[in-house]
Motif scaffolding. Structure first.
Motif, PDB file in Angstrom:
ATOM      1  N   PRO A  80      -9.117   0.675 -81.084  1.00 36.32           N
ATOM      2  CA  PRO A  80      -8.232   1.833 -80.910  1.00 36.32           C
ATOM      3  C   PRO A  80      -7.553   1.785 -79.544  1.00 36.32           C
ATOM      4  O   PRO A  80      -8.196   1.583 -78.525  1.00 36.32           O
ATOM      5  N   ALA A  81      -6.250   1.941 -79.553  1.00 39.51           N
ATOM      6  CA  ALA A  81      -5.484   1.913 -78.307  1.00 39.51           C
ATOM      7  C   ALA A  81      -5.404   3.335 -77.768  1.00 39.51           C
ATOM      8  O   ALA A  81      -4.550   4.122 -78.169  1.00 39.51           O
ATOM      9  N   THR A  82      -6.327   3.660 -76.880  1.00 35.96           N
ATOM     10  CA  THR A  82      -6.312   4.975 -76.253  1.00 35.96           C
ATOM     11  C   THR A  82      -5.380   4.930 -75.052  1.00 35.96           C
ATOM     12  O   THR A  82      -5.061   3.842 -74.549  1.00 35.96           O
ATOM     13  N   PRO A  83      -4.950   6.062 -74.571  1.00 36.86           N
ATOM     14  CA  PRO A  83      -4.105   6.066 -73.372  1.00 36.86           C
ATOM     15  C   PRO A  83      -4.814   5.424 -72.184  1.00 36.86           C
ATOM     16  O   PRO A  83      -4.169   4.788 -71.341  1.00 36.86           O
ATOM     17  N   TYR A  84      -6.142   5.562 -72.133  1.00 41.53           N
ATOM     18  CA  TYR A  84      -6.888   5.013 -70.998  1.00 41.53           C
ATOM     19  C   TYR A  84      -6.975   3.489 -71.081  1.00 41.53           C
ATOM     20  O   TYR A  84      -6.889   2.793 -70.061  1.00 41.53           O
ATOM     21  N   THR A  85      -7.131   2.948 -72.297  1.00 40.48           N
ATOM     22  CA  THR A  85      -7.128   1.491 -72.463  1.00 40.48           C
ATOM     23  C   THR A  85      -5.781   0.931 -72.045  1.00 40.48           C
ATOM     24  O   THR A  85      -5.703  -0.076 -71.330  1.00 40.48           O
ATOM     25  N   LYS A  86      -4.722   1.590 -72.483  1.00 37.11           N
ATOM     26  CA  LYS A  86      -3.376   1.159 -72.105  1.00 37.11           C
ATOM     27  C   LYS A  86      -3.185   1.262 -70.599  1.00 37.11           C
ATOM     28  O   LYS A  86      -2.596   0.371 -69.969  1.00 37.11           O
ATOM     29  N   ALA A  87      -3.720   2.320 -69.998  1.00 35.72           N
ATOM     30  CA  ALA A  87      -3.599   2.506 -68.548  1.00 35.72           C
ATOM     31  C   ALA A  87      -4.312   1.391 -67.791  1.00 35.72           C
ATOM     32  O   ALA A  87      -3.802   0.888 -66.778  1.00 35.72           O
ATOM     33  N   PHE A  88      -5.490   0.985 -68.263  1.00 34.53           N
ATOM     34  CA  PHE A  88      -6.214  -0.114 -67.617  1.00 34.53           C
ATOM     35  C   PHE A  88      -5.402  -1.411 -67.697  1.00 34.53           C
ATOM     36  O   PHE A  88      -5.314  -2.157 -66.720  1.00 34.53           O
ATOM     37  N   HIS A  89      -4.786  -1.665 -68.850  1.00 31.01           N
ATOM     38  CA  HIS A  89      -3.967  -2.879 -68.994  1.00 31.01           C
ATOM     39  C   HIS A  89      -2.753  -2.834 -68.074  1.00 31.01           C
ATOM     40  O   HIS A  89      -2.405  -3.838 -67.442  1.00 31.01           O
ATOM     41  N   LEU A  90      -2.108  -1.673 -67.976  1.00 30.77           N
ATOM     42  CA  LEU A  90      -0.937  -1.555 -67.103  1.00 30.77           C
ATOM     43  C   LEU A  90      -1.329  -1.697 -65.637  1.00 30.77           C
ATOM     44  O   LEU A  90      -0.622  -2.333 -64.857  1.00 30.77           O
ATOM     45  N   ALA A  91      -2.467  -1.098 -65.264  1.00 34.35           N
ATOM     46  CA  ALA A  91      -2.940  -1.222 -63.874  1.00 34.35           C
ATOM     47  C   ALA A  91      -3.287  -2.668 -63.559  1.00 34.35           C
ATOM     48  O   ALA A  91      -3.051  -3.155 -62.452  1.00 34.35           O
ATOM     49  N   LYS A  92      -3.847  -3.341 -64.537  1.00 34.56           N
ATOM     50  CA  LYS A  92      -4.184  -4.753 -64.349  1.00 34.56           C
ATOM     51  C   LYS A  92      -2.930  -5.589 -64.138  1.00 34.56           C
ATOM     52  O   LYS A  92      -2.953  -6.572 -63.416  1.00 34.56           O
ATOM     53  N   GLN A  93      -1.827  -5.191 -64.768  1.00 33.85           N
ATOM     54  CA  GLN A  93      -0.561  -5.902 -64.612  1.00 33.85           C
ATOM     55  C   GLN A  93       0.110  -5.581 -63.280  1.00 33.85           C
ATOM     56  O   GLN A  93       1.102  -6.199 -62.921  1.00 33.85           O
ATOM     57  N   GLY A  94      -0.409  -4.588 -62.551  1.00 29.76           N
ATOM     58  CA  GLY A  94       0.113  -4.294 -61.220  1.00 29.76           C
ATOM     59  C   GLY A  94       1.045  -3.098 -61.151  1.00 29.76           C
ATOM     60  O   GLY A  94       1.686  -2.884 -60.113  1.00 29.76           O
ATOM     61  N   LEU A  95       1.161  -2.302 -62.200  1.00 28.56           N
ATOM     62  CA  LEU A  95       2.016  -1.113 -62.145  1.00 28.56           C
ATOM     63  C   LEU A  95       1.403  -0.094 -61.192  1.00 28.56           C
ATOM     64  O   LEU A  95       0.175  -0.035 -61.024  1.00 28.56           O
ATOM     65  N   ASP A  96       2.270   0.712 -60.570  1.00 29.83           N
ATOM     66  CA  ASP A  96       1.743   1.713 -59.640  1.00 29.83           C
ATOM     67  C   ASP A  96       1.295   2.968 -60.390  1.00 29.83           C
ATOM     68  O   ASP A  96       1.454   3.082 -61.609  1.00 29.83           O
ATOM     69  N   VAL A  97       0.730   3.920 -59.652  1.00 30.76           N
ATOM     70  CA  VAL A  97       0.116   5.114 -60.234  1.00 30.76           C
ATOM     71  C   VAL A  97       1.132   5.913 -61.046  1.00 30.76           C
ATOM     72  O   VAL A  97       0.851   6.351 -62.166  1.00 30.76           O
ATOM     73  N   ALA A  98       2.331   6.113 -60.514  1.00 26.83           N
ATOM     74  CA  ALA A  98       3.330   6.926 -61.200  1.00 26.83           C
ATOM     75  C   ALA A  98       3.741   6.274 -62.522  1.00 26.83           C
ATOM     76  O   ALA A  98       3.884   6.957 -63.543  1.00 26.83           O
TER      77      ALA A  98
END
Length: 123
Positions: A80-98
């Motif tokens: 299941p793709a939860t918002p938090y799983t997606k957030a971890f993947h985006l943070a891992k890619q280097g996106l900032d907090v905003a």
């Protein structure tokens, strides 16, 4: 020495050749008879059975590999793709907090926590 038995080297050589010839003939006869009674066929039959067993095992391994490949290809879709799983993947890619907060629909505080955890930072 009238009753003495004397052998010459020629007679000894001929005797040794006769004995050797009989031994070779027996060996050839034994080899031929074991082949005629199925000795060679038995070996070929054993090899054929071993080959069939190896083919069966190979087919089982291929089937198992196919099942594992199918399971691994389905695995990302089944998680299941939860918002938090997606957030971890985006943070891992280097996106900032905003960017993480906006892309995932989570609060800025949650995005800060996830980005800090992903980057190994301290709160």
């Amino acid at each position: 020495m009238e009753g003495a038995f004397v052998l010459t080297w020629k007679e000894v050589l001929i005797g040794a050749m006769v004995i050797l010839g009989v031994y070779i003939a027996e060996l050839l006869l034994l080899m031929y008879s074991s082949r005629g009674q199925g000795g060679g066929l038995w070996r070929r039959g054993t090899q054929a059975r071993e080959l069939m067993e190896l083919k069966r095992e190979l087919a089982e391994l291929r089937e198992r590999l196919n099942r594992l490949e199918q399971a691994s290809s389905r695995a990302p879709e089944e998680t299941p793709a939860t918002p938090y799983t997606k957030a971890f993947h985006l943070a891992k890619q280097g996106l900032d907090v905003a960017e993480v907060a906006a892309s995932c629909g989570i609060s800025r505080a949650e995005a800060e926590l996830i980005v800090a955890m992903q980057r190994g930072g301290h709160l």
